[in-house]
Write a protein that holds these residues in place. Structure first.
Motif, PDB file in Angstrom:
ATOM      1  N   ARG A 141       0.812  -1.214   0.000  1.00 49.28           N
ATOM      2  CA  ARG A 141       0.000   0.000   0.000  1.00 49.28           C
ATOM      3  C   ARG A 141       0.851   1.272   0.000  1.00 49.28           C
ATOM      4  NH1 ARG A 141      -5.429  -0.442   1.502  1.00 49.28           N
ATOM      5  NH2 ARG A 141      -6.107  -2.557   2.037  1.00 49.28           N
ATOM      6  N   THR A 142       2.141   1.147   0.339  1.00 51.51           N
ATOM      7  CA  THR A 142       3.007   2.325   0.400  1.00 51.51           C
ATOM      8  C   THR A 142       3.648   2.572  -0.964  1.00 51.51           C
ATOM      9  OG1 THR A 142       4.946   1.039   1.082  1.00 51.51           O
ATOM     10  CG2 THR A 142       3.489   1.849   2.824  1.00 51.51           C
ATOM     11  N   ASP A 143       4.561   3.552  -1.009  1.00 50.82           N
ATOM     12  CA  ASP A 143       5.220   3.867  -2.271  1.00 50.82           C
ATOM     13  C   ASP A 143       6.713   3.570  -2.192  1.00 50.82           C
ATOM     14  OD1 ASP A 143       6.118   5.929  -0.677  1.00 50.82           O
ATOM     15  OD2 ASP A 143       4.760   7.409  -1.529  1.00 50.82           O
ATOM     16  N   GLU A 144       7.418   3.773  -3.297  1.00 54.62           N
ATOM     17  CA  GLU A 144       8.824   3.395  -3.380  1.00 54.62           C
ATOM     18  C   GLU A 144       9.734   4.166  -2.427  1.00 54.62           C
ATOM     19  OE1 GLU A 144      10.263   3.285  -7.347  1.00 54.62           O
ATOM     20  OE2 GLU A 144       8.874   1.696  -7.978  1.00 54.62           O
ATOM     21  N   PRO A 145       9.523   5.477  -2.194  1.00 51.37           N
ATOM     22  CA  PRO A 145      10.389   6.164  -1.222  1.00 51.37           C
ATOM     23  C   PRO A 145      10.351   5.531   0.171  1.00 51.37           C
ATOM     24  CG  PRO A 145       9.238   7.775  -2.565  1.00 51.37           C
ATOM     25  CD  PRO A 145       8.662   6.438  -2.917  1.00 51.37           C
ATOM     26  N   PHE A 146       9.173   5.076   0.587  1.00 53.41           N
ATOM     27  CA  PHE A 146       9.100   4.435   1.900  1.00 53.41           C
ATOM     28  C   PHE A 146       9.819   3.093   1.869  1.00 53.41           C
ATOM     29  CE2 PHE A 146       7.079   1.880   5.247  1.00 53.41           C
ATOM     30  CZ  PHE A 146       7.328   2.714   6.329  1.00 53.41           C
ATOM     31  N   GLU A 147       9.718   2.361   0.773  1.00 52.61           N
ATOM     32  CA  GLU A 147      10.457   1.112   0.630  1.00 52.61           C
ATOM     33  C   GLU A 147      11.956   1.359   0.766  1.00 52.61           C
ATOM     34  OE1 GLU A 147       9.838  -1.524  -2.645  1.00 52.61           O
ATOM     35  OE2 GLU A 147       7.705  -1.096  -2.690  1.00 52.61           O
ATOM     36  N   ALA A 148      12.444   2.434   0.121  1.00 53.30           N
ATOM     37  CA  ALA A 148      13.870   2.750   0.187  1.00 53.30           C
ATOM     38  C   ALA A 148      14.292   3.042   1.621  1.00 53.30           C
ATOM     39  CB  ALA A 148      14.181   3.945  -0.712  1.00 53.30           C
ATOM     40  N   PHE A 149      13.447   3.752   2.355  1.00 49.73           N
ATOM     41  CA  PHE A 149      13.743   4.027   3.755  1.00 49.73           C
ATOM     42  C   PHE A 149      13.793   2.728   4.555  1.00 49.73           C
ATOM     43  CE2 PHE A 149      11.697   4.352   7.931  1.00 49.73           C
ATOM     44  CZ  PHE A 149      12.704   5.005   8.617  1.00 49.73           C
ATOM     45  N   LEU A 150      12.826   1.841   4.329  1.00 51.41           N
ATOM     46  CA  LEU A 150      12.804   0.566   5.055  1.00 51.41           C
ATOM     47  C   LEU A 150      14.048  -0.258   4.759  1.00 51.41           C
ATOM     48  CD1 LEU A 150       9.247  -1.045   4.976  1.00 51.41           C
ATOM     49  CD2 LEU A 150      10.513  -0.198   6.937  1.00 51.41           C
ATOM     50  N   LEU A 151      14.499  -0.199   3.527  1.00 46.80           N
ATOM     51  CA  LEU A 151      15.690  -0.949   3.128  1.00 46.80           C
ATOM     52  C   LEU A 151      16.874  -0.563   4.005  1.00 46.80           C
ATOM     53  CD1 LEU A 151      16.734  -2.964   0.991  1.00 46.80           C
ATOM     54  CD2 LEU A 151      17.369  -0.991  -0.404  1.00 46.80           C
ATOM     55  N   GLU A 152      17.012   0.736   4.254  1.00 45.45           N
ATOM     56  CA  GLU A 152      18.100   1.224   5.094  1.00 45.45           C
ATOM     57  C   GLU A 152      17.862   0.858   6.563  1.00 45.45           C
ATOM     58  OE1 GLU A 152      20.274   5.446   6.332  1.00 45.45           O
ATOM     59  OE2 GLU A 152      18.661   5.415   4.837  1.00 45.45           O
ATOM     60  N   ALA A 153      16.629   1.057   7.034  1.00 41.86           N
ATOM     61  CA  ALA A 153      16.327   0.800   8.443  1.00 41.86           C
ATOM     62  C   ALA A 153      16.502  -0.670   8.803  1.00 41.86           C
ATOM     63  CB  ALA A 153      14.906   1.258   8.757  1.00 41.86           C
ATOM     64  N   LEU A 154      16.081  -1.571   7.893  1.00 44.25           N
ATOM     65  CA  LEU A 154      16.164  -3.000   8.172  1.00 44.25           C
ATOM     66  C   LEU A 154      17.550  -3.565   7.905  1.00 44.25           C
ATOM     67  CD1 LEU A 154      12.738  -4.261   6.776  1.00 44.25           C
ATOM     68  CD2 LEU A 154      13.331  -3.586   9.102  1.00 44.25           C
ATOM     69  N   SER A 155      18.370  -2.794   7.206  1.00 36.40           N
ATOM     70  CA  SER A 155      19.735  -3.233   6.940  1.00 36.40           C
ATOM     71  C   SER A 155      20.583  -3.151   8.203  1.00 36.40           C
ATOM     72  CB  SER A 155      20.357  -2.385   5.837  1.00 36.40           C
ATOM     73  OG  SER A 155      21.720  -2.716   5.660  1.00 36.40           O
ATOM     74  N   ASP A 156      20.470  -2.025   8.919  1.00 34.43           N
ATOM     75  CA  ASP A 156      21.294  -1.801  10.119  1.00 34.43           C
ATOM     76  C   ASP A 156      20.474  -1.838  11.406  1.00 34.43           C
ATOM     77  OD1 ASP A 156      23.574  -1.370   8.518  1.00 34.43           O
ATOM     78  OD2 ASP A 156      22.946   0.690   8.148  1.00 34.43           O
ATOM     79  N   PHE A 157      19.163  -1.984  11.285  1.00 34.04           N
ATOM     80  CA  PHE A 157      18.262  -1.964  12.432  1.00 34.04           C
ATOM     81  C   PHE A 157      18.520  -0.738  13.300  1.00 34.04           C
ATOM     82  CE2 PHE A 157      18.288  -6.492  11.274  1.00 34.04           C
ATOM     83  CZ  PHE A 157      16.928  -6.677  11.097  1.00 34.04           C
ATOM     84  N   GLN A 158      18.472   0.407  12.633  1.00 35.81           N
ATOM     85  CA  GLN A 158      18.631   1.668  13.334  1.00 35.81           C
ATOM     86  C   GLN A 158      17.855   2.755  12.612  1.00 35.81           C
ATOM     87  OE1 GLN A 158      22.914   2.150  13.134  1.00 35.81           O
ATOM     88  NE2 GLN A 158      22.753   3.511  11.357  1.00 35.81           N
ATOM     89  N   VAL A 159      17.483   3.787  13.362  1.00 35.82           N
ATOM     90  CA  VAL A 159      16.798   4.950  12.799  1.00 35.82           C
ATOM     91  C   VAL A 159      17.473   6.200  13.340  1.00 35.82           C
ATOM     92  CG1 VAL A 159      14.561   3.823  12.493  1.00 35.82           C
ATOM     93  CG2 VAL A 159      15.084   4.910  14.674  1.00 35.82           C
ATOM     94  N   THR A 160      17.346   7.275  12.586  1.00 30.37           N
ATOM     95  CA  THR A 160      17.983   8.530  12.978  1.00 30.37           C
ATOM     96  C   THR A 160      16.925   9.595  13.225  1.00 30.37           C
ATOM     97  OG1 THR A 160      19.987   8.023  11.727  1.00 30.37           O
ATOM     98  CG2 THR A 160      19.606  10.340  12.294  1.00 30.37           C
ATOM     99  N   ILE A 161      17.024  10.240  14.377  1.00 24.34           N
ATOM    100  CA  ILE A 161      16.196  11.394  14.712  1.00 24.34           C
ATOM    101  C   ILE A 161      17.126  12.599  14.747  1.00 24.34           C
ATOM    102  CG2 ILE A 161      14.674  12.435  16.443  1.00 24.34           C
ATOM    103  CD1 ILE A 161      13.981   9.597  17.352  1.00 24.34           C
ATOM    104  N   PRO A 162      16.963  13.560  13.851  1.00 20.57           N
ATOM    105  CA  PRO A 162      17.935  14.661  13.751  1.00 20.57           C
ATOM    106  C   PRO A 162      18.267  15.318  15.085  1.00 20.57           C
ATOM    107  CG  PRO A 162      16.357  14.779  11.948  1.00 20.57           C
ATOM    108  CD  PRO A 162      15.894  13.683  12.858  1.00 20.57           C
ATOM    109  N   GLU A 163      17.273  15.526  15.931  1.00 19.89           N
ATOM    110  CA  GLU A 163      17.502  16.233  17.196  1.00 19.89           C
ATOM    111  C   GLU A 163      18.160  15.354  18.258  1.00 19.89           C
ATOM    112  OE1 GLU A 163      13.864  17.872  15.101  1.00 19.89           O
ATOM    113  OE2 GLU A 163      14.640  15.884  15.634  1.00 19.89           O
ATOM    114  N   LEU A 164      18.083  14.027  18.087  1.00 13.59           N
ATOM    115  CA  LEU A 164      18.600  13.115  19.116  1.00 13.59           C
ATOM    116  C   LEU A 164      19.748  12.249  18.633  1.00 13.59           C
ATOM    117  CD1 LEU A 164      15.243  11.861  20.719  1.00 13.59           C
ATOM    118  CD2 LEU A 164      16.745  13.681  21.533  1.00 13.59           C
TER     119      LEU A 164
END
Length: 302
Positions: A141-164
């Motif tokens: 149901r999502t689009d390709e940009p979200f898939e690209a983000f998931l690819l990165e998140a699931l590769s390293d199992f990490q997320v980035t919050i700019p302020e933190l």
């Protein structure tokens, strides 16, 4: 956590959650758990893909975190949001108290005290009992940009919050992705995962599933229900009924104290198995009787 040392262990664990699992599915679930790889499940709606994640979480005693996908879902919404209402209250309070240093106020506002964690960030946090099961449901149901983000998140199992900064999972979550295949998911994401197509079950397996989920249904009625639904799947319908509809229909018939299918009962309860008016219209009248006659004939002893 239960130790999954074999495919039989996985099948027994899922069976303990009333999920009837064939050998092929048990194998890919075992490998996903053993290798720490995301599991990508495709198949028609209603065949039990989401239920697999629920059964795994319950069977392993892990928390289930579900990210329900939809059109327009973006990375920020899936990871975190700032609690703007609470931040505004803090700003007003600081102003009422005589003001505060702007930089100091900014540093205080963008802390975890004002952070609203969404599913992907929650899955990166330590959980009681071990790493959670992260269900990313209906990815198609999502689009390709979200898939690209998931690819990165699931590769390293990490997320980035700019302020933190970057938040990395101390223990990778057990990741289950599902798709109803309304569109193709990019190969790059699929390659990160173990893949399995969840098909409609055979007659015997669907009977097993019905026994597990609606054990009070008599054998005679269960066979008629499963045979009728499986026959419907061969018809030219806009949306074929899944296993979920089989279970729902059986429970509806039990609530009505039905012991034997008839054209009248089918007409009264079609809304439990068919969800589009065009499909229901096709099954009205003689068409339902024709299918029921074929079903009863096929179930008669030779």
């Amino acid at each position: 956590m239960r130790e999954m040392t074999s495919i039989d262990d996985v099948q027994a664990m899922l069976a303990g959650q009333d999920y009837v699992c064939d050998r092929a599915l048990g194998t890919v679930v075992f490998l996903a758990l053993r290798l720490g790889r995301p599991l990508f499940l495709e198949g028609e709606a209603g065949v039990g893909k989401t239920e697999i994640a629920k059964a795994i979480a319950a069977g392993l005693g892990r928390r289930l975190i579900r990210l329900q996908c939809y059109e327009g879902l973006d990375a920020a919404t899936a990871v975190y949001e700032w609690n703007f209402a609470e931040q505004m209250i803090a700003i007003r309070a600081a102003e009422a108290a005589g003001g505060a240093d702007a930089e100091m106020l900014k540093s205080e506002l963008f802390t975890e005290d004002y952070l609203i964690e969404r599913p992907l960030l929650q899955a990166m946090r330590p959980q009681p009992g071990g790493a959670p099961v992260l269900l990313i449901d209906e990815l198609d149901r999502t689009d390709e940009p979200f898939e690209a983000f998931l690819l990165e998140a699931l590769s390293d199992f990490q997320v980035t919050i700019p302020e933190l900064g970057t938040i990395k999972a101390p223990e990778p979550p057990i990741v289950i992705l599902t798709s109803n295949r309304t569109r193709e998911v990019h190969d790059a994401l699929k390659r990160r995962c173990l893949y399995h197509w969840v098909d409609y079950p055979s007659f015997e397996r669907e009977i097993e599933i019905l026994h597990a989920r609606a054990p009070e249904a008599a054998e005679h009625l269960s066979q008629q229900v499963v045979a009728f639904v499986q026959k419907l799947r061969t018809e030219d319908l806009f949306k074929k009924p899944g296993v979920a509809e089989t279970i729902d229909w059986a429970k509806c018939l039990l609530a009505l104290d039905v012991l034997d299918l008839s054209p009248e009962v089918i007409a009264d309860t079609l809304g439990a198995i068919l969800k589009y008016q065009d499909d229901i219209h096709k099954l009205q009248g003689s068409e339902a009787k024709r299918i029921l006659d074929e079903v009863k004939s096929s179930l008669e002893p030779a």
